[in-house]
Design a protein around this motif. Sequence first.
Motif, PDB file in Angstrom:
ATOM      1  N   ALA A 878      18.454   6.918  49.039  1.00 60.30           N
ATOM      2  CA  ALA A 878      18.091   6.396  47.727  1.00 60.30           C
ATOM      3  C   ALA A 878      16.946   5.387  47.840  1.00 60.30           C
ATOM      4  O   ALA A 878      16.031   5.361  47.007  1.00 60.30           O
ATOM      5  CB  ALA A 878      19.309   5.741  47.068  1.00 60.30           C
ATOM      6  N   LEU A 879      16.979   4.569  48.896  1.00 61.70           N
ATOM      7  CA  LEU A 879      15.913   3.600  49.115  1.00 61.70           C
ATOM      8  C   LEU A 879      14.584   4.302  49.384  1.00 61.70           C
ATOM      9  O   LEU A 879      13.535   3.912  48.853  1.00 61.70           O
ATOM     10  CB  LEU A 879      16.280   2.685  50.274  1.00 61.70           C
ATOM     11  N   LEU A 880      14.609   5.352  50.189  1.00 60.33           N
ATOM     12  CA  LEU A 880      13.381   6.106  50.455  1.00 60.33           C
ATOM     13  C   LEU A 880      12.830   6.713  49.172  1.00 60.33           C
ATOM     14  O   LEU A 880      11.612   6.714  48.938  1.00 60.33           O
ATOM     15  CB  LEU A 880      13.640   7.203  51.488  1.00 60.33           C
ATOM     16  N   ALA A 881      13.736   7.249  48.334  1.00 61.36           N
ATOM     17  CA  ALA A 881      13.277   7.851  47.084  1.00 61.36           C
ATOM     18  C   ALA A 881      12.633   6.800  46.185  1.00 61.36           C
ATOM     19  O   ALA A 881      11.602   7.055  45.549  1.00 61.36           O
ATOM     20  CB  ALA A 881      14.450   8.525  46.377  1.00 61.36           C
ATOM     21  N   ALA A 882      13.221   5.609  46.141  1.00 59.05           N
ATOM     22  CA  ALA A 882      12.651   4.536  45.318  1.00 59.05           C
ATOM     23  C   ALA A 882      11.292   4.120  45.851  1.00 59.05           C
ATOM     24  O   ALA A 882      10.341   3.896  45.086  1.00 59.05           O
ATOM     25  CB  ALA A 882      13.610   3.350  45.297  1.00 59.05           C
ATOM     26  N   ALA A 883      11.185   4.025  47.204  1.00 59.51           N
ATOM     27  CA  ALA A 883       9.900   3.643  47.794  1.00 59.51           C
ATOM     28  C   ALA A 883       8.849   4.709  47.530  1.00 59.51           C
ATOM     29  O   ALA A 883       7.658   4.392  47.343  1.00 59.51           O
ATOM     30  CB  ALA A 883      10.069   3.424  49.296  1.00 59.51           C
ATOM     31  N   HIS A 884       9.261   5.957  47.485  1.00 58.80           N
ATOM     32  CA  HIS A 884       8.305   7.046  47.258  1.00 58.80           C
ATOM     33  C   HIS A 884       7.710   6.981  45.856  1.00 58.80           C
ATOM     34  O   HIS A 884       6.585   7.447  45.627  1.00 58.80           O
ATOM     35  CB  HIS A 884       8.994   8.391  47.477  1.00 58.80           C
ATOM     36  N   THR A 885       8.460   6.401  44.907  1.00 57.22           N
ATOM     37  CA  THR A 885       7.909   6.265  43.561  1.00 57.22           C
ATOM     38  C   THR A 885       6.728   5.299  43.536  1.00 57.22           C
ATOM     39  O   THR A 885       5.850   5.395  42.684  1.00 57.22           O
ATOM     40  CB  THR A 885       8.991   5.779  42.577  1.00 57.22           C
ATOM     41  N   VAL A 886       6.712   4.374  44.486  1.00 62.76           N
ATOM     42  CA  VAL A 886       5.575   3.469  44.611  1.00 62.76           C
ATOM     43  C   VAL A 886       4.402   4.194  45.253  1.00 62.76           C
ATOM     44  O   VAL A 886       3.239   3.992  44.895  1.00 62.76           O
ATOM     45  CB  VAL A 886       5.965   2.222  45.446  1.00 62.76           C
ATOM     46  N   GLY A 887       4.734   5.086  46.212  1.00 62.06           N
ATOM     47  CA  GLY A 887       3.693   5.844  46.888  1.00 62.06           C
ATOM     48  C   GLY A 887       4.187   6.359  48.225  1.00 62.06           C
ATOM     49  O   GLY A 887       5.078   5.746  48.832  1.00 62.06           O
ATOM     50  N   PRO A 888       3.630   7.488  48.698  1.00 62.89           N
ATOM     51  CA  PRO A 888       4.067   8.039  49.984  1.00 62.89           C
ATOM     52  C   PRO A 888       3.929   7.045  51.121  1.00 62.89           C
ATOM     53  O   PRO A 888       4.741   7.021  52.037  1.00 62.89           O
ATOM     54  CB  PRO A 888       3.159   9.261  50.176  1.00 62.89           C
ATOM     55  N   ASP A 889       2.896   6.197  51.067  1.00 66.45           N
ATOM     56  CA  ASP A 889       2.704   5.217  52.134  1.00 66.45           C
ATOM     57  C   ASP A 889       3.862   4.230  52.171  1.00 66.45           C
ATOM     58  O   ASP A 889       4.256   3.763  53.244  1.00 66.45           O
ATOM     59  CB  ASP A 889       1.386   4.478  51.962  1.00 66.45           C
TER      60      ASP A 889
END
Length: 931
Positions: A878-889
């Motif tokens: 879930a944390l990775l998915a949230a971070a991905h909304t900011v950007g792949p980097d």
Amino acid sequence: MQAVATVAEVRVGRRGDAALAESPAPVISWQVDSTEPGWMQAVAEVRLDGSRVARLDSDESSMVPWPFADLRPHARHSLEVRVTSKSGTVTPWSSPVELRTVFLDAGEWSAERIGLGGIVADDTPGLLRTEFDLPDRPLSAVLYSAAHGVYQAQVNGHDVDDSVLKPGWTSYQYRTVHDAVDVTDSLHAGRNAIGIRLAGGWWTERYGFGDGATRFYGGPPGVAAHLHVTFEDGTSQVLRTGSGWRSTTRGALRTSGIYAGETWDARQQLPGWSRPGFDDSDWSPARVDGPFETPEPAISEPVRRTELLPVRVVLRSAAGRVLLDFGQNLVGRLRLTVSGPEGHVLRVRHAEVLEDGELATRPLRRASATDEYALAGDGPATLEPEFTFHGFRYAEIEGWPGVFDPDCVQAVVLGSDMRRTGWFETSDPLVNRLHENVVWGMRGNFLSIPMDCPQRDERLGWTGDIQAFGPTAAFLYDCDAFLASWLRDVAREQAAHGGVCPTVVPSVLGPAAPVAGWSDAATVVPDVLHARFGDRAALAEQYPSMCAWVEALLGITGDRLLWEGMFQFGDWLDPVAPPEHPEDGRTDPDLVASAQMIRSLTLVAQAAATLDHEDDRARYAALAERARAAFRAEFVTPAGRMMSDSPTAYALALQLDIVTSAEQRTALARRLLELVRAGGYRMPTGFIGTPLIMDALVDSGAVAAAQRLLLQTENPSWLYAVTMGATTIWERWDSLLEDGSLNPGDMTSFNHYASGAVADWLHRRLAGLAPAAPGYRRLRIAPVPLDGLEFATATLDTRYGRAQSGWRRDGDHIVVQAVVPANTTAQVLLPGSTEAIEVGSGVHEWTTRAPSIARPDAPLTPSTPLSTVIDRPGAYEALLAAAHTVGPDSSARVRQRTRWVPQRSLASVLAEVGISDAIIPQLNRRLEEQA
């Protein structure tokens, strides 16, 4: 119903493919099939030639010493066995096994080394032939042949067998081997002919790296042959290579190299060249070099064509070239069936992967891996290289005449033709593919010697790879004879290098330097053959080699008993090491070296005990204990922290029993788990640590961590390569980067078996099938079920018969199943239990409650420790998915830069990637949905 027992298989010697006696007193083995539970042998009877019977008052049925007078050369015998059980039942006599001796009498070999006459380049292939008369049809005839180079023999126009790349690669300057092929049916009264196709192979190859590659063996290739013919009246006739043989460089094969590939011109074929009556008047007298040193009988299975694979997909490269995908990275060559105009040229190139839609040839370095054919123009022809091999999944064909038909191309898989003995299956398809990749990696790299990379300009017998992979190899295939043969070269090389086992055997890279984990193959591999095959003879034969290596080490370390200050590969290919310096891992190389010395000293002490060398046992055991104490003083703090704070360091200290204090071991195990967790349960080890880390975790009680490590799909991990389409084990954890590009390192192979050592853990621990006595005479059944898997099963054809261990989930219970072969027993330890169960042969099943697994389930808050987040896979995802909304980097930063430690909170990661704490309720909702 009355119990029935039969002798199912009788075996002579080590090899699993033929009943060949390579010595006057070969070992014999047999298996018993019985429906009687707990069947055990009391007496065995061995019958030779239907008349002579030897009674053996023993319960042993594997690798039993020869019970008759020594066999003679050129002999054929039948062998039968029957056994009596401890309950008094007697089996029928087994079906007779027809054995033949393949050794020669002392002084009998006198064949001369011959080669191509005239002025020719050393690496030029060619043909040799002679004709001879026989007074009668032979009763038996055996062709004994050896070479510096590679060859195939024909008798009266037909290949004598289906072996390829004969006689394989040995340390030629110290040891050569001969084949012994039965050619009785190929000979007749009157005029006969023998022909030999000869090429340089390993003998003329250039070894080394880059511009420094040079010839190691001197001169052109040569071959020696000795044909022994016996007639009905008891007389014999011998034909040997020497003067009178003829040679030519004509013929279809024009150039040949292991790394380069081959060039063929079908217009230059010589029909009938190996038949009597062929006109060889324009051939040259063969070059006669003088006596060929007396070779040993080959004890290992030969290299053969083991499988044919069709084209899976036809592609077009970016430049419009025809690319063939066989769906599997393999070792071998292509077989083409093609018709075209006279002189038309086809060119075939090979590679393991594609890059930008073209063959990725950079990893091949200076190996051109190219085969070229000029057609004869006389109709359809089947073309296949003979004295080379390639490592590839993809092939590019240039110049195909007419419309390309994929049905006209097959991939010919090559390898030493060992018997498959081990299988594994689990409920996770990715883990099953991982195991299949391990199998294919072994198939490709066990080609005459245990190689390391079958595609590039190397293909050498790296000792570090096999010391890591040996236990896995011994389960998957019956490699006892294969490795026992290679160990003879190890011993010869050591004798020439002051006891030091080189990093590659045969040693072709210059002076041998002692290197930890590589040179230790001299002690590790003989121990594997004894532990897994019960091969006491191999242990005894290699014992002087084992002692020589540790004595060389003791000369290096002196009284400190610490191996310090020398060049080491260390924990080679630790994933944090830079691509251009794979030796620069996180573990102190002196620590690795000193630990490996302890391992070798311990193994030699154990071998001395097995072989009844009590004085040696006491001495080496005492030295091992002193070395342990020195290691602890140098590298372990009193609080249980390694001076080199890496997972490999902790795994070595734990699994090699270097640290014995219960308090310190607990601290070491705790720190190991902390490091594995902090790294996000991604692989933190290289060549040295990888075979140890899963056992270190499970033995420490960190089963959940082992599960996360095994099932991890992020880079670096075992399953990362699987998700990237790997069909073999890679040399680097990231031989292919996440964006699909090649690792920038100059050393990048996609077929390297060392990291496949995890399969031994899958067999022994996950499925629970391990030896509790040499050769599996006694089994240890102790599966370790992992959360997230529904079942796991391992099956092994031991020398005593088929054994199996496995488990499956049944609600909140675990069902354990085991098959114990006749004449063996098993110690069973059920999951969650500390009380062992003793059972005899038969099929067994037990049901036990599944071990409970503690899982953090409290809602996430800003102050939730990162160690808790990573231990909740759903929270991490879930944390990775949230971070991905900011950007792949941002997502990549979370994966690659975060240390999952209790001292840092979830809020700190959110702040680093620019996410507000307000996202936390959303994370909790996702966790509730997943639950």
